[in-house]
Write a protein that holds these residues in place. Structure first.
Motif, PDB file in Angstrom:
ATOM      1  N   TRP A  26       0.808  -1.218   0.000  1.00 27.52           N
ATOM      2  CA  TRP A  26       0.000   0.000   0.000  1.00 27.52           C
ATOM      3  C   TRP A  26       0.847   1.276   0.000  1.00 27.52           C
ATOM      4  O   TRP A  26       0.440   2.309  -0.535  1.00 27.52           O
ATOM      5  N   ARG A  27       2.038   1.223   0.646  1.00 31.03           N
ATOM      6  CA  ARG A  27       2.853   2.438   0.752  1.00 31.03           C
ATOM      7  C   ARG A  27       3.347   2.922  -0.602  1.00 31.03           C
ATOM      8  O   ARG A  27       3.767   4.075  -0.744  1.00 31.03           O
ATOM      9  N   TRP A  28       3.344   2.028  -1.612  1.00 28.89           N
ATOM     10  CA  TRP A  28       3.830   2.411  -2.935  1.00 28.89           C
ATOM     11  C   TRP A  28       2.710   2.994  -3.798  1.00 28.89           C
ATOM     12  O   TRP A  28       2.983   3.532  -4.881  1.00 28.89           O
ATOM     13  N   LEU A  29       1.474   2.875  -3.355  1.00 31.13           N
ATOM     14  CA  LEU A  29       0.344   3.369  -4.136  1.00 31.13           C
ATOM     15  C   LEU A  29       0.122   4.850  -3.877  1.00 31.13           C
ATOM     16  O   LEU A  29       0.576   5.399  -2.869  1.00 31.13           O
ATOM     17  N   ARG A  31      -1.394   8.116  -2.449  1.00 27.52           N
ATOM     18  CA  ARG A  31      -1.948   8.258  -1.110  1.00 27.52           C
ATOM     19  C   ARG A  31      -3.480   8.197  -1.062  1.00 27.52           C
ATOM     20  O   ARG A  31      -4.030   7.570  -0.149  1.00 27.52           O
ATOM     21  N   SER A  34      -4.191   4.398  -1.216  1.00 29.40           N
ATOM     22  CA  SER A  34      -3.731   3.664  -0.033  1.00 29.40           C
ATOM     23  C   SER A  34      -4.515   4.063   1.208  1.00 29.40           C
ATOM     24  O   SER A  34      -4.706   3.249   2.117  1.00 29.40           O
ATOM     25  N   HIS A  35      -5.004   5.297   1.247  1.00 30.21           N
ATOM     26  CA  HIS A  35      -5.808   5.746   2.392  1.00 30.21           C
ATOM     27  C   HIS A  35      -7.060   4.888   2.548  1.00 30.21           C
ATOM     28  O   HIS A  35      -7.423   4.493   3.657  1.00 30.21           O
ATOM     29  N   LEU A  37      -7.396   1.932   1.619  1.00 29.27           N
ATOM     30  CA  LEU A  37      -7.017   0.540   1.872  1.00 29.27           C
ATOM     31  C   LEU A  37      -6.506   0.365   3.301  1.00 29.27           C
ATOM     32  O   LEU A  37      -6.000  -0.691   3.655  1.00 29.27           O
ATOM     33  N   TYR A  39      -4.092   2.255   4.864  1.00 25.35           N
ATOM     34  CA  TYR A  39      -2.714   2.670   5.133  1.00 25.35           C
ATOM     35  C   TYR A  39      -2.689   4.122   5.605  1.00 25.35           C
ATOM     36  O   TYR A  39      -3.288   4.992   4.988  1.00 25.35           O
ATOM     37  N   ASP A 245       4.833  -1.002   6.011  1.00 27.22           N
ATOM     38  CA  ASP A 245       3.620  -0.989   6.835  1.00 27.22           C
ATOM     39  C   ASP A 245       3.956  -1.408   8.249  1.00 27.22           C
ATOM     40  O   ASP A 245       3.540  -0.789   9.212  1.00 27.22           O
TER      41      ASP A 245
END
Length: 287
Positions: A26-29, A31, A34-35, A37, A39, A245
Motif C-alpha cells: 500500500w505504501r507504494w500506491l 496516497r 492507499s488511504h 485501503l 494505510y 507498513d
C-alpha cells in the motif's frame, strides 16, 4: 498425577504462512488509494465521539447489507440455485464491519476466510447426513456439529468471526437446495461487504487495521558479514525502512513536548492515543 504443560499444545499457523505472505504494497500506491485501503503511514487514528461512530455505523450497515442484497437479487445464477435474498449471517457481519472496525473479528482475513470455510463445512456436513435416512432426520445434530467444527477450524487458523457460526448452522438446516453454490454466494457477499467497508470506514476512521496479521511481514535484509565489520555471529539484519507498513525494528513510542510519534507497526486504539496526547501536554506544561 504428573503435571501437563498445556502451553505445548499450541499450533501457530502463521509461523508457516507468514514467511510466504508478501508484505502489503500500500505504501507504494498513490496516497488517496492507499488511504482507502487502511494505510496511514505514521499517522495514528483520530479520536471520535460515539455519536460520530454511531452515524457511520448506521450508514455503513445500511449500505453494506443493501449492496449485498441488491446484487444477490440481480444475479440470475443465484435465483437458479434458490439462493435467499441475503444470508442472515451477513447482518451480524455488518455490525462488526462498521461498528467494531478495530476488532480482530472484523479484519478481512477473518471476515472472508471464516465465511467461506463455514459454508463449505456446513454444506459438507449436510450432504454427509443426507446419505443416511436416519441422520437426515436429525438436522439439529448436523447443525450443531457443523458450527462446532467451524469454530475449531477458525481458532486454529486465526480467523474467528462469530457470524460464520451462523453460516455453518444455516448451511446444514437450510442450505440443502443451494448446495455447494453457497460457498460462492458467501465469498461474493463477503467481498462486496469488504468493499463497502473500505469506502465508508476510511472517511473518518481506519479500516482495516491489518489485512492478514498485525505481525511483521517484512523480509529480513541479508548482510555480508565481512562488509558488516567481520561480525559473523549474524548473517542478516532486519530492514529499517520507514516506509514499511510493519517493520522488524523494535517499536518505540516517542513523547515530546505537545507531540506524540507512533510508528506504524504499533497498533493503538483512539482512546490510547488520547491518553498519550494528554501525557505529552503534561510535558509541555511541566517545562
Amino acid at each position: 498425577m504428573p503435571d501437563i504443560d498445556l502451553a505445548r499444545w499450541h499450533v501457530d499457523i502463521d509461523t508457516y504462512l507468514n514467511p510466504i505472505i508478501p508484505s502489503p504494497p500500500w505504501r507504494w500506491l498513490p496516497r488517496p488509494i492507499s488511504h482507502f485501503l487502511g494505510y496511514r503511514g505514521d499517522k495514528p487514528p483520530k479520536v471520535l465521539g460515539n455519536l460520530v461512530i454511531a452515524f457511520w455505523s448506521l450508514l455503513g450497515v445500511f449500505c453494506g447489507v443493501l449492496v449485498v442484497a441488491e446484487v444477490s437479487m440481480h444475479v440470475p445464477a443465484f435465483q437458479h440455485h434458490n439462493a435467499p435474498i441475503i444470508v442472515a449471517s451477513f447482518g451480524a457481519a455488518a455490525v462488526l464491519e462498521f461498528s467494531a472496525v478495530e476488532s480482530p473479528f472484523a479484519q478481512p482475513r477473518n471476515a472472508v476466510l471464516s465465511q467461506v470455510m463455514a459454508s463449505a463445512i456446513g454444506i459438507g456436513i449436510g450432504k454427509l447426513f443426507a446419505l443416511n435416512a436416519h441422520a437426515h432426520s436429525l438436522p439439529q445434530i448436523g447443525g450443531a456439529l457443523a458450527c462446532a467444527i467451524t469454530t475449531a477450524v477458525m481458532v486454529l487458523t486465526k480467523t474467528v468471526h462469530p457470524p460464520a457460526g451462523a453460516t455453518a448452522l444455516l448451511a446444514v438446516t437450510e442450505g440443502g437446495k443451494i448446495g455447494w453454490f453457497l460457498v460462492l454466494i458467501m465469498f461474493l457477499g463477503c467481498v462486496m461487504m469488504q468493499a463497502v467497508a473500505l469506502l465508508i470506514n476510511n472517511i473518518q476512521r481506519r479500516f482495516p487495521v491489518y489485512w492478514w496479521t498485525p505481525e511483521s511481514l517484512s523480509r529480513p535484509k541479508l548482510v555480508d558479514p565481512e562488509i558488516a565489520g567481520g561480525k559473523k555471529e549474524s548473517s542478516w539484519t532486519p530492514s529499517s525502512s520507514s516506509d514499511d507498513d510493519v517493520t522488524n525494528v523494535p517499536a518505540q513510542i516517542v513523547l515530546q513536548e505537545g507531540k506524540v510519534s507512533v510508528p506504524d507497526n504499533v497498533l493503538i486504539t483512539a482512546e490510547e492515543m488520547a491518553m498519550l496526547e494528554k501525557i505529552s501536554e503534561r510535558i509541555r506544561y511541566s517545562e
